[in-house]
Write an enzyme that holds these catalytic residues in place. Structure first.
Site, PDB file in Angstrom:
ATOM      1  N   ARG A 180       0.799  -1.218   0.000  1.00  0.00           N
ATOM      2  CA  ARG A 180       0.000   0.000   0.000  1.00  0.00           C
ATOM      3  C   ARG A 180       0.830   1.266   0.000  1.00  0.00           C
ATOM      4  O   ARG A 180       0.547   2.204  -0.740  1.00  0.00           O
ATOM      5  CB  ARG A 180      -0.939   0.038   1.220  1.00  0.00           C
ATOM      6  CG  ARG A 180      -2.179  -0.764   1.064  1.00  0.00           C
ATOM      7  CD  ARG A 180      -2.592  -1.353   2.385  1.00  0.00           C
ATOM      8  NE  ARG A 180      -1.592  -2.287   2.862  1.00  0.00           N
ATOM      9  CZ  ARG A 180      -1.536  -3.569   2.513  1.00  0.00           C
ATOM     10  NH1 ARG A 180      -2.450  -4.062   1.740  1.00  0.00           N
ATOM     11  NH2 ARG A 180      -0.575  -4.364   2.938  1.00  0.00           N
ATOM     12  N   THR A 181       1.847   1.339   0.828  1.00  0.00           N
ATOM     13  CA  THR A 181       2.595   2.583   0.919  1.00  0.00           C
ATOM     14  C   THR A 181       3.348   2.830  -0.395  1.00  0.00           C
ATOM     15  O   THR A 181       3.306   3.929  -0.954  1.00  0.00           O
ATOM     16  CB  THR A 181       3.564   2.538   2.117  1.00  0.00           C
ATOM     17  OG1 THR A 181       2.827   2.151   3.271  1.00  0.00           O
ATOM     18  CG2 THR A 181       4.191   3.889   2.369  1.00  0.00           C
ATOM     19  N   LYS A 207      26.663  -4.461  -2.975  1.00  0.00           N
ATOM     20  CA  LYS A 207      28.132  -4.489  -3.067  1.00  0.00           C
ATOM     21  C   LYS A 207      28.772  -3.877  -1.822  1.00  0.00           C
ATOM     22  O   LYS A 207      29.984  -3.711  -1.774  1.00  0.00           O
ATOM     23  CB  LYS A 207      28.593  -3.707  -4.295  1.00  0.00           C
ATOM     24  CG  LYS A 207      27.991  -4.196  -5.605  1.00  0.00           C
ATOM     25  CD  LYS A 207      28.450  -3.300  -6.750  1.00  0.00           C
ATOM     26  CE  LYS A 207      27.667  -3.596  -8.018  1.00  0.00           C
ATOM     27  NZ  LYS A 207      27.843  -2.529  -9.018  1.00  0.00           N
ATOM     28  N   ARG A 222      11.580   3.712   2.952  1.00  0.00           N
ATOM     29  CA  ARG A 222      11.178   2.729   3.964  1.00  0.00           C
ATOM     30  C   ARG A 222      12.417   1.907   4.304  1.00  0.00           C
ATOM     31  O   ARG A 222      13.144   1.455   3.410  1.00  0.00           O
ATOM     32  CB  ARG A 222      10.069   1.823   3.453  1.00  0.00           C
ATOM     33  CG  ARG A 222       9.844   0.643   4.384  1.00  0.00           C
ATOM     34  CD  ARG A 222       8.598  -0.111   4.118  1.00  0.00           C
ATOM     35  NE  ARG A 222       7.416   0.672   4.483  1.00  0.00           N
ATOM     36  CZ  ARG A 222       6.201   0.164   4.557  1.00  0.00           C
ATOM     37  NH1 ARG A 222       5.991  -1.104   4.294  1.00  0.00           N
ATOM     38  NH2 ARG A 222       5.170   0.922   4.890  1.00  0.00           N
ATOM     39  N   HIS A 281       5.610   5.951  11.286  1.00  0.00           N
ATOM     40  CA  HIS A 281       5.077   5.832   9.929  1.00  0.00           C
ATOM     41  C   HIS A 281       4.115   7.011   9.733  1.00  0.00           C
ATOM     42  O   HIS A 281       2.896   6.836   9.675  1.00  0.00           O
ATOM     43  CB  HIS A 281       4.347   4.486   9.798  1.00  0.00           C
ATOM     44  CG  HIS A 281       4.031   4.059   8.402  1.00  0.00           C
ATOM     45  ND1 HIS A 281       4.119   4.893   7.304  1.00  0.00           N
ATOM     46  CD2 HIS A 281       3.597   2.855   7.922  1.00  0.00           C
ATOM     47  CE1 HIS A 281       3.764   4.226   6.215  1.00  0.00           C
ATOM     48  NE2 HIS A 281       3.453   2.996   6.564  1.00  0.00           N
TER      49      HIS A 281
END
Ligand code: NCD
Length: 337
Positions: free
Chosen positions: A80-81, A110, A131, A160
């Site tokens: 959703r986000t 890397k 995120r 959030h």
């Protein structure tokens, strides 16, 4: 890096956010914590979200973000986000640079440092939506990419904030106010970043009371409990469904955050006591005009038999409002709005 990030996380809580407050001017600001918002900032954003709803529902073309590129840098899974931020940018005429799982698809694999990765995407884009599994990573990213806004799309078990924008907007749509509310939160108050940001939001408004239903082990940390209550939020912690009050305006159900546990045994130990919304639970404890919310994903939180109940907004307005509020936020941070 873990250590640096955790120190930053402490800073988020301990020090004043004054320099980072929005104070009615969103342009170019990083959005790291819900604490940057005032009630007036919510009012501004919700007014614009109403307009964004019209644009999205009518599929009206918009050029508010024309010529702008937003990097979606998602180190943790998201439906959703990620989806709503991507849709929000595109509905407003902008473009996205989509990087999901940087650990496998980018130079992070890397051994590139977090800060270097952030600087690279700062060079390519007009904003970064981040995120990450580490609490405090959004603050570190914002302090690294100082020339563009960084938006916290969930940092570990910390916050959030954009989820809270849609949660509060959903409540405001229903009740026409964000004060004098009584709510029930269930699931994982200790680890749920959506609960943490939403409690910050509710504590800005007068006379709100919340009941937190969870297994003992998943109660709020004492530090968080004291923080929210010192801001005027009334918090009552309960461990049994029998103690659910029958006068709640909303229920906010969350899953137990398996990925935040050190071992699967610890998770299994608490999950056996989890709470599930069933039609019977609603019949027994819920008011006819309340709303049932869930930030989703729904993992053992709500019986699908509840979906048809009109009080269940999680797959209805709550989802859609994520698009409108994120459109509004992007327009305020980057656009000509
Ligand atoms: C939440 C999250 O990622 O914090 N999901 C979301 O963004 N709507 C909730 C969760 O993962 O449990």
């Amino acid at each position: 890096m873990q250590q640096v990030l955790s120190q930053t996380h402490n800073d988020v809580k301990v020090h004043s956010n004054e320099a980072r407050m929005i104070h009615g001017n969103f342009t170019g600001k990083a959005i790291v914590s819900l604490d940057q918002f005032s009630t007036e900032d919510f009012r501004l954003l919700f007014l614009l979200a109403n307009e964004m709803k019209r644009i999205a529902v009518n599929k009206e073309p918009s050029d508010i973000l024309a010529g702008q590129i937003v990097s979606l840098l998602f180190f943790e899974p998201s439906s959703r986000t990620f989806g709503s931020f991507a849709a929000a940018v595109k509905r407003l005429g902008g473009q996205t640079l989509d990087i999901q799982n940087p650990e496998t698809v980018s130079s992070v694999s890397k051994g590139e440092t977090f800060e270097d990765t952030i600087r690279v995407f700062e060079a390519y884009s007009n904003a970064i939506v981040l995120r990450h599994k580490v609490a405090g990573s959004a603050r570190l990213a914002a302090d690294t990419a100082t020339s563009i806004p960084v938006i916290n799309a969930g940092d570990g078990n910390n916050e959030h904030p954009t989820q809270t924008l849609l949660d509060l907007y959903t409540m405001f749509e229903k009740f026409g106010r964000l004060n004098n509310l009584t709510g029930l939160f269930a699931g994982d108050p200790l680890n749920s970043r959506t609960i943490h940001s939403l409690l910050r939001g509710l504590s800005l408004f007068a006379n709100n009371t919340v009941y937190l239903l969870s297994p003992e082990q998943l109660r709020l940390s004492r530090e968080d409990y004291l923080y929210y209550t010192s801001r005027g939020l009334r918090i009552l912690e309960i461990t049994s469904e029998n103690d659910i009050p029958t006068d709640c305006d909303f229920w906010y159900w969350t899953r137990i955050q398996r990925e935040r546990f050190a071992t699967i045994e610890e998770y299994n130990d608490v999950v056996k006591d989890k709470f599930v919304v069933t039609p019977e639970l609603l019949d027994t404890y819920a008011r006819k005009d309340m709303i049932l919310m869930d930030p989703l994903p729904r993992v053992g939180t709500i019986d699908p038999a509840v979906d048809a109940d009109e009080r269940a907004v999680y797959l209805r307005s709550q989802i859609r409002n994520g698009l409108y509020t994120r459109m509004a936020l992007l327009a305020l941070l980057l656009g000509k709005a």
